[in-house]
Design a protein around this motif. Structure first.
Motif, short mmCIF file in Angstrom:
data_model
loop_
_atom_site.label_atom_id
_atom_site.label_comp_id
_atom_site.label_asym_id
_atom_site.label_seq_id
_atom_site.Cartn_x
_atom_site.Cartn_y
_atom_site.Cartn_z
N SER A 33 -4.63 -7.05 13.04
CA SER A 33 -5.39 -6.55 11.99
C SER A 33 -5.97 -5.26 11.80
CB SER A 33 -6.56 -7.46 11.50
OG SER A 33 -7.24 -7.10 10.12
N ASP A 36 -2.77 -2.72 12.01
CA ASP A 36 -2.06 -2.76 10.75
C ASP A 36 -2.96 -1.66 9.66
OD1 ASP A 36 -0.22 -4.47 11.72
OD2 ASP A 36 -0.96 -6.02 10.42
N ARG A 37 -4.16 -2.11 9.79
CA ARG A 37 -4.88 -1.38 8.51
C ARG A 37 -4.97 0.43 9.05
NH1 ARG A 37 -8.89 -4.95 9.78
NH2 ARG A 37 -10.28 -3.45 10.82
N ALA A 41 -3.43 3.20 6.77
CA ALA A 41 -4.18 4.58 6.76
C ALA A 41 -3.57 5.64 6.83
CB ALA A 41 -5.49 4.34 7.41
N THR A 208 -11.97 0.79 9.05
CA THR A 208 -10.92 0.94 8.05
C THR A 208 -10.60 2.42 7.47
OG1 THR A 208 -9.77 -0.09 6.13
CG2 THR A 208 -12.15 0.39 6.04
N THR A 212 -7.70 1.28 1.77
CA THR A 212 -8.39 -0.11 2.21
C THR A 212 -9.42 -0.35 2.39
OG1 THR A 212 -7.74 0.35 4.64
CG2 THR A 212 -5.97 -0.76 3.43
#
Length: 277
Positions: A33, A36-37, A41, A208, A212
């Motif tokens: 997770s 992926d962010r 980004a 993050t 996002t």
């Protein structure tokens, strides 16, 4: 634009780009997770977002593990091709000049001894020769003197840089003329906020980055040559407001202080210095 606005005494809000650093601490999560962010980004809109991650700093002891996790995430979420084709997440860059500049930055990185790791896949139906496509890559083995690290590349290239200590990475992340955004990644949110407060950036994300992590309630804008003024939040609304004041001092209001209209108040404080001759 600033000169034209100044000539007319027109207030401005200027967001002038950034060379955003993502700082992973030694306890930063490397799960799917989070990775992926971080990939999104860096690569959303082919990296052509002022607040996109432009540099990634990773503890030296975790560098290789991070590169493996980042590359695996890119394989999941990065697909180069026509953005109108379902499943494509990275399209072309804005112009031939931009594509040429990005390729030149990659070539310069390789001449400096760096290594380019391709990220993601290419859509089978994509004709990448028919547009300004640049293959997303992670650039490894560079130092902060490389142009791709010092400059805002504004494209799907991201250098991954090793560091050895917290004070060192804070200094390196804050170096340069730009200071739009940054991010800190850690399993300990309190620690991440403490490090974020030390970064020289106008907006700092925690765990993050980029779109996002945006909130319309949080004022956004940069420091240094990344601009001035703020968008969003109450501060952003106030950029469009000029306070106008109507004021009646109590000493001059009829009956307010027992003085006749038009009288001057008598000073009640300590006497000032004697007048000079």
């Amino acid at each position: 634009m600033g000169a034209a606005a100044a000539a007319a005494l027109t207030p401005t809000v200027m967001e002038l780009g950034g060379n955003d650093a993502a700082v992973l601490l030694d306890d930063a999560p490397l799960d799917d997770s989070a990775m992926d962010r971080l990939v999104l980004a860096s690569m959303a809109t082919a990296g052509q977002v002022c607040m996109a991650v432009k540099r990634i700093y990773v503890p030296r002891a975790r560098h290789d593990r991070f590169v493996d996790a980042f590359t695996a995430a890119a394989a999941r979420v990065v697909r180069l091709g026509d953005p109108l084709v379902p499943g494509v997440s990275v399209g072309p860059v804005i112009s031939a000049e931009s594509a040429a500049r990005l390729r030149a930055l990659t070539d310069d990185s390789l001449r400096r001894g760096g290594r380019a790791v391709p990220l993601g896949t290419v859509c089978p139906s994509a004709d990448t020769s028919a547009g300004h496509f640049v293959r997303p890559v992670a650039l490894l083995g560079l130092d902060d003197r490389a142009p791709v690290v010092r400059e805002e590349q504004f494209g799907p290239l991201v250098p991954v840089l090793a560091y050895d200590g917290e004070d060192e990475v804070i200094a390196r992340a804050g170096a340069g003329e730009l200071g739009l955004g940054a991010s800190v990644w850690s399993a300990d949110e309190e620690r991440a906020f403490a490090v974020a407060r030390r970064l020289d950036a106008g907006f700092c994300f925690v765990n993050t980055h980029n779109r996002t992590g945006m909130s319309l309630r949080a004022p956004f804008g940069g420091v240094k040559r990344s601009g001035h003024g703020r968008e969003y939040g109450a501060e952003g609304l106030m950029e469009y407001v000029q306070p106008c004041v109507t004021h009646a001092p109590a000493a001059f209001r009829g009956g307010g202080a027992g003085m006749a209209p038009g009288a001057y108040p008598v000073p009640t404080g300590p006497p000032g210095p004697p007048p000079r001759e």
